[in-house]
Design a protein around this motif. Sequence first.
Motif, PDB file in Angstrom:
ATOM      1  N   VAL A  62     -16.602   4.915  -2.041  1.00  0.00           N
ATOM      2  CA  VAL A  62     -17.560   4.302  -1.115  1.00  0.00           C
ATOM      3  C   VAL A  62     -18.242   3.116  -1.779  1.00  0.00           C
ATOM      4  O   VAL A  62     -18.328   2.024  -1.222  1.00  0.00           O
ATOM      5  CB  VAL A  62     -18.612   5.329  -0.656  1.00  0.00           C
ATOM      6  CG1 VAL A  62     -19.672   4.648   0.184  1.00  0.00           C
ATOM      7  CG2 VAL A  62     -17.948   6.446   0.143  1.00  0.00           C
ATOM      8  N   LYS A  63     -18.729   3.341  -3.009  1.00  0.00           N
ATOM      9  CA  LYS A  63     -19.425   2.264  -3.712  1.00  0.00           C
ATOM     10  C   LYS A  63     -18.494   1.077  -3.950  1.00  0.00           C
ATOM     11  O   LYS A  63     -18.877  -0.081  -3.770  1.00  0.00           O
ATOM     12  CB  LYS A  63     -19.974   2.778  -5.049  1.00  0.00           C
ATOM     13  CG  LYS A  63     -21.068   3.825  -4.903  1.00  0.00           C
ATOM     14  CD  LYS A  63     -21.553   4.283  -6.271  1.00  0.00           C
ATOM     15  CE  LYS A  63     -22.592   5.393  -6.139  1.00  0.00           C
ATOM     16  NZ  LYS A  63     -23.086   5.849  -7.447  1.00  0.00           N
ATOM     17  N   ASN A  64     -17.264   1.382  -4.369  1.00  0.00           N
ATOM     18  CA  ASN A  64     -16.334   0.309  -4.670  1.00  0.00           C
ATOM     19  C   ASN A  64     -15.972  -0.468  -3.405  1.00  0.00           C
ATOM     20  O   ASN A  64     -15.824  -1.687  -3.433  1.00  0.00           O
ATOM     21  CB  ASN A  64     -15.072   0.885  -5.316  1.00  0.00           C
ATOM     22  CG  ASN A  64     -14.141  -0.205  -5.799  1.00  0.00           C
ATOM     23  OD1 ASN A  64     -14.571  -1.132  -6.465  1.00  0.00           O
ATOM     24  ND2 ASN A  64     -12.878  -0.098  -5.450  1.00  0.00           N
ATOM     25  N   LEU A  65     -15.836   0.241  -2.283  1.00  0.00           N
ATOM     26  CA  LEU A  65     -15.545  -0.420  -1.026  1.00  0.00           C
ATOM     27  C   LEU A  65     -16.675  -1.372  -0.654  1.00  0.00           C
ATOM     28  O   LEU A  65     -16.444  -2.500  -0.221  1.00  0.00           O
ATOM     29  CB  LEU A  65     -15.356   0.624   0.073  1.00  0.00           C
ATOM     30  CG  LEU A  65     -15.079   0.102   1.486  1.00  0.00           C
ATOM     31  CD1 LEU A  65     -13.851  -0.801   1.486  1.00  0.00           C
ATOM     32  CD2 LEU A  65     -14.888   1.251   2.438  1.00  0.00           C
TER      33      LEU A  65
ATOM     34  N   VAL B 166       0.853  -1.181   0.000  1.00  0.00           N
ATOM     35  CA  VAL B 166       0.000   0.000   0.000  1.00  0.00           C
ATOM     36  C   VAL B 166       0.887   1.228   0.000  1.00  0.00           C
ATOM     37  O   VAL B 166       1.825   1.326   0.788  1.00  0.00           O
ATOM     38  CB  VAL B 166      -0.910   0.031   1.238  1.00  0.00           C
ATOM     39  CG1 VAL B 166      -1.770   1.270   1.216  1.00  0.00           C
ATOM     40  CG2 VAL B 166      -1.772  -1.209   1.260  1.00  0.00           C
ATOM     41  N   ILE B 167       0.612   2.167  -0.911  1.00  0.00           N
ATOM     42  CA  ILE B 167       1.427   3.365  -1.028  1.00  0.00           C
ATOM     43  C   ILE B 167       0.822   4.460  -0.163  1.00  0.00           C
ATOM     44  O   ILE B 167      -0.367   4.725  -0.235  1.00  0.00           O
ATOM     45  CB  ILE B 167       1.506   3.827  -2.493  1.00  0.00           C
ATOM     46  CG1 ILE B 167       2.133   2.716  -3.340  1.00  0.00           C
ATOM     47  CG2 ILE B 167       2.302   5.114  -2.614  1.00  0.00           C
ATOM     48  CD1 ILE B 167       2.144   3.015  -4.815  1.00  0.00           C
TER      49      ILE B 167
ATOM     50  N   ASN C 266      -6.090  -8.649  -4.198  1.00  0.00           N
ATOM     51  CA  ASN C 266      -6.638  -7.421  -4.792  1.00  0.00           C
ATOM     52  C   ASN C 266      -7.840  -6.914  -4.012  1.00  0.00           C
ATOM     53  O   ASN C 266      -8.046  -5.709  -3.869  1.00  0.00           O
ATOM     54  CB  ASN C 266      -7.036  -7.671  -6.249  1.00  0.00           C
ATOM     55  CG  ASN C 266      -5.852  -7.599  -7.198  1.00  0.00           C
ATOM     56  OD1 ASN C 266      -4.724  -7.403  -6.762  1.00  0.00           O
ATOM     57  ND2 ASN C 266      -6.106  -7.768  -8.476  1.00  0.00           N
ATOM     58  N   GLY C 267      -8.665  -7.849  -3.501  1.00  0.00           N
ATOM     59  CA  GLY C 267      -9.842  -7.427  -2.744  1.00  0.00           C
ATOM     60  C   GLY C 267      -9.468  -6.688  -1.482  1.00  0.00           C
ATOM     61  O   GLY C 267      -9.994  -5.616  -1.187  1.00  0.00           O
ATOM     62  N   VAL C 268      -8.517  -7.243  -0.728  1.00  0.00           N
ATOM     63  CA  VAL C 268      -8.080  -6.578   0.505  1.00  0.00           C
ATOM     64  C   VAL C 268      -7.387  -5.264   0.179  1.00  0.00           C
ATOM     65  O   VAL C 268      -7.562  -4.256   0.863  1.00  0.00           O
ATOM     66  CB  VAL C 268      -7.139  -7.505   1.307  1.00  0.00           C
ATOM     67  CG1 VAL C 268      -6.563  -6.764   2.508  1.00  0.00           C
ATOM     68  CG2 VAL C 268      -7.903  -8.729   1.766  1.00  0.00           C
ATOM     69  N   GLU C 269      -6.586  -5.263  -0.898  1.00  0.00           N
ATOM     70  CA  GLU C 269      -5.932  -4.028  -1.335  1.00  0.00           C
ATOM     71  C   GLU C 269      -6.961  -2.928  -1.568  1.00  0.00           C
ATOM     72  O   GLU C 269      -6.799  -1.781  -1.140  1.00  0.00           O
ATOM     73  CB  GLU C 269      -5.146  -4.294  -2.618  1.00  0.00           C
ATOM     74  CG  GLU C 269      -4.230  -3.159  -3.035  1.00  0.00           C
ATOM     75  CD  GLU C 269      -2.932  -3.151  -2.240  1.00  0.00           C
ATOM     76  OE1 GLU C 269      -2.355  -2.074  -2.120  1.00  0.00           O
ATOM     77  OE2 GLU C 269      -2.539  -4.212  -1.747  1.00  0.00           O
ATOM     78  N   GLU C 270      -8.050  -3.288  -2.224  1.00  0.00           N
ATOM     79  CA  GLU C 270      -9.083  -2.299  -2.519  1.00  0.00           C
ATOM     80  C   GLU C 270      -9.793  -1.824  -1.254  1.00  0.00           C
ATOM     81  O   GLU C 270     -10.098  -0.638  -1.105  1.00  0.00           O
ATOM     82  CB  GLU C 270     -10.110  -2.895  -3.495  1.00  0.00           C
ATOM     83  CG  GLU C 270      -9.650  -2.884  -4.927  1.00  0.00           C
ATOM     84  CD  GLU C 270      -9.277  -1.483  -5.350  1.00  0.00           C
ATOM     85  OE1 GLU C 270     -10.174  -0.649  -5.537  1.00  0.00           O
ATOM     86  OE2 GLU C 270      -8.073  -1.213  -5.493  1.00  0.00           O
ATOM     87  N   VAL C 271     -10.090  -2.744  -0.348  1.00  0.00           N
ATOM     88  CA  VAL C 271     -10.729  -2.349   0.907  1.00  0.00           C
ATOM     89  C   VAL C 271      -9.853  -1.341   1.649  1.00  0.00           C
ATOM     90  O   VAL C 271     -10.319  -0.299   2.110  1.00  0.00           O
ATOM     91  CB  VAL C 271     -11.000  -3.588   1.798  1.00  0.00           C
ATOM     92  CG1 VAL C 271     -11.397  -3.155   3.206  1.00  0.00           C
ATOM     93  CG2 VAL C 271     -12.105  -4.441   1.194  1.00  0.00           C
ATOM     94  N   VAL C 272      -8.567  -1.636   1.760  1.00  0.00           N
ATOM     95  CA  VAL C 272      -7.646  -0.744   2.477  1.00  0.00           C
ATOM     96  C   VAL C 272      -7.530   0.605   1.778  1.00  0.00           C
ATOM     97  O   VAL C 272      -7.663   1.670   2.398  1.00  0.00           O
ATOM     98  CB  VAL C 272      -6.259  -1.400   2.618  1.00  0.00           C
ATOM     99  CG1 VAL C 272      -5.251  -0.414   3.199  1.00  0.00           C
ATOM    100  CG2 VAL C 272      -6.353  -2.637   3.510  1.00  0.00           C
ATOM    101  N   ASN C 273      -7.288   0.582   0.464  1.00  0.00           N
ATOM    102  CA  ASN C 273      -7.092   1.837  -0.271  1.00  0.00           C
ATOM    103  C   ASN C 273      -8.323   2.731  -0.216  1.00  0.00           C
ATOM    104  O   ASN C 273      -8.229   3.944  -0.013  1.00  0.00           O
ATOM    105  CB  ASN C 273      -6.730   1.538  -1.725  1.00  0.00           C
ATOM    106  CG  ASN C 273      -5.338   0.941  -1.862  1.00  0.00           C
ATOM    107  OD1 ASN C 273      -4.520   1.076  -0.963  1.00  0.00           O
ATOM    108  ND2 ASN C 273      -5.081   0.285  -2.978  1.00  0.00           N
ATOM    109  N   ASN C 274      -9.488   2.139  -0.396  1.00  0.00           N
ATOM    110  CA  ASN C 274     -10.707   2.948  -0.367  1.00  0.00           C
ATOM    111  C   ASN C 274     -11.014   3.455   1.031  1.00  0.00           C
ATOM    112  O   ASN C 274     -11.576   4.526   1.204  1.00  0.00           O
ATOM    113  CB  ASN C 274     -11.884   2.150  -0.930  1.00  0.00           C
ATOM    114  CG  ASN C 274     -11.850   2.073  -2.437  1.00  0.00           C
ATOM    115  OD1 ASN C 274     -12.166   3.031  -3.126  1.00  0.00           O
ATOM    116  ND2 ASN C 274     -11.421   0.939  -2.971  1.00  0.00           N
TER     117      ASN C 274
END
Length: 653
Positions: free
Chosen positions: A74-77, A49-50, A130-138
């Motif tokens: 929000v929607k993507n999360l 995570v950057i 990728n799923g966890v990456e997206e949860v964290v980033n969002n």
Amino acid sequence: MNNIEANQPLRGSSPIEGSFQGVQEKKVKKESLVDFLLCIKNVLNPAKVIHPKKPITQTGKPVTHSQEFVERSVKNLQKTEQMLASHRKEGLKNPSISKGVTFNPQVSVIKEDVIVKSTHLRSLRHADENGVEEVVNNNFVILNAAYNKISGRTGENVNKLKSEIVKQLDSLNKLKKLYDQALDMPQSKNRDQKINQYLNKILQISGKTHILLEVVEADHVADNALKRIKEFKLDQKGEFLMIDKGAAKSVWIKLEGDDKAVYYSPVRNIFEKLTHAKEAEIKKEVDTARNIQSNLLKKEIPKLIHQLAEGHPESVPQLASVLDKIQKADTATMNQLVQILNSRFDPVAFNYSLNMSSFPDDLKEFVRNNLEQLASIGGHLALDYKGIDNNKIDDQYTVRTLKAEGRSLEKYILRKVEDKKASFQETARFGQEFLNGMAEMHAAGYVHGDMKLDNILVYENKNESGVVERHVKISDFGKTRPIEENASEIHTGNNRYSAVEGKLSKKGEVYSSGLVLIRLLEQRVLGEGEDMLIQPSANQLDVVQPKANRSGIEKFVTSHKAFPHTESTFAGKIRIALRALFTPVGKKNKKAEKEIQKYIDVLVSRLGADPDYQMSAQKQEDLKKLLKDMTLSNPNKRPSLEDALKKYETIFS
């Protein structure tokens, strides 16, 4: 959110400076969540995570992201969290995904325009990382936006909220590092346990993020909101996940499928007798809803048959036969019809229930041909309860009902809006639908008994053009009871919207409905930082003051000593009961009547002065008279709800 620059650095002495500040905003294809994930992957290195000091783009130039991008985050999360949940059954195919994966249920109450659907990635091979990456980033995007939202506000609770956001960001950083380290471990049972442990903690934080976003959108930060954030926990029973808990019932959703429903079960208690009492309370509520629907069907079906006969004279003999059967139907037959109608959302269950019923063929055909019209009877009341025999929650009594995507009306009217005119038109329509529901309940021979905006739910559906339409229904029938036309009882529900005379009756609920309409209409004309249209003077304030999160007419009547209304405490209930028993009817509550009429004058004056609402002088006078008539101190002089509905429809037609 209102004009939040989500990834703008938190400047000055912000404690979050150095947190994740941005993800490149690109035009994302809407066809699939995979496209969005791959788009993010092109910008971020998915191996870590950057957390740059400044917002970045691929060109290295700073960028400020729009409100649209934050809302898309929000929607993507929401979608990604549900995607992770959908892979619980894939645990054997992919060792990195444990069967224990859960997700935060609060996603259904964040944005009024978001309808959460289960989303499945086309490829399961990279779903976990990728799923966890997206949860964290969002989460970083949303938490930064939430902090920016309150950065200029002060106060003890606001500072606590800021500290909570900082804590969330710090925890996310640590957990993501631990999760990445676990992914690098050799395949083993210990590796999978650690991955699942860290993932659940990340999703736990994600749940708090959603609540934080909801809290910062409110005008003030209340003590109970902070408590809700601190005490939030994921609670899961098999394929069900708890999203709310009241005094008597827990509210659940299914992790997979059935995204139109919520489920109720009794709150567990260490004393088995108390659990049984709560179960009995839910069963009573379900029985009450069924009886209301049954009474309305018996009353309204003859009207429907007469309408059908006028347009189809060739069907008169068959319709006459159906009419005769309905008029002679006993309680068991009408209850059977209710159960069939409430299974209509599952075509297989509906057809099975109808075919296996004891109805004669002509009645079955009538139900099948007129299903939509029959289902609309009592359509402004949330009566769609269905007991679950199989797959109970924790082997307890379980009830299924339709989910209200738009939350309670109290939370819905507090949202920030840009188009005031459209918002007012919708609000006015909500008032009409609410009065329709109350009139339906009274027509069925019942009173609600616990009226408040929290017991009015906002439902969403898409019309033929794909536009989301919202409608309200009255819910929560725990205090609802049958009552004779002119009878009255001591009011035992919440006191904030009770009739000023302290009694529960049909005319008493006209008063309660008047308060609901005032609260509904006034929110858009309350000024910045204003919590009431009229502030009581120091000598008018009651000794016992309402909770800090009350506003509008609800706060006015509970803080002004001319009114008996109080918070729903034991002392408050005693106070209003004594008022009902010992105050003579002829001299009752005249001071309260004068004060509420002043409040109505200010409300209508502000509505008339606002060009967005475009109310003519005559309509202003008509609305003023209607609200004053509904809140008269003498219950015998108030209109019926049916008459109030007709006048309201004329005003806002």
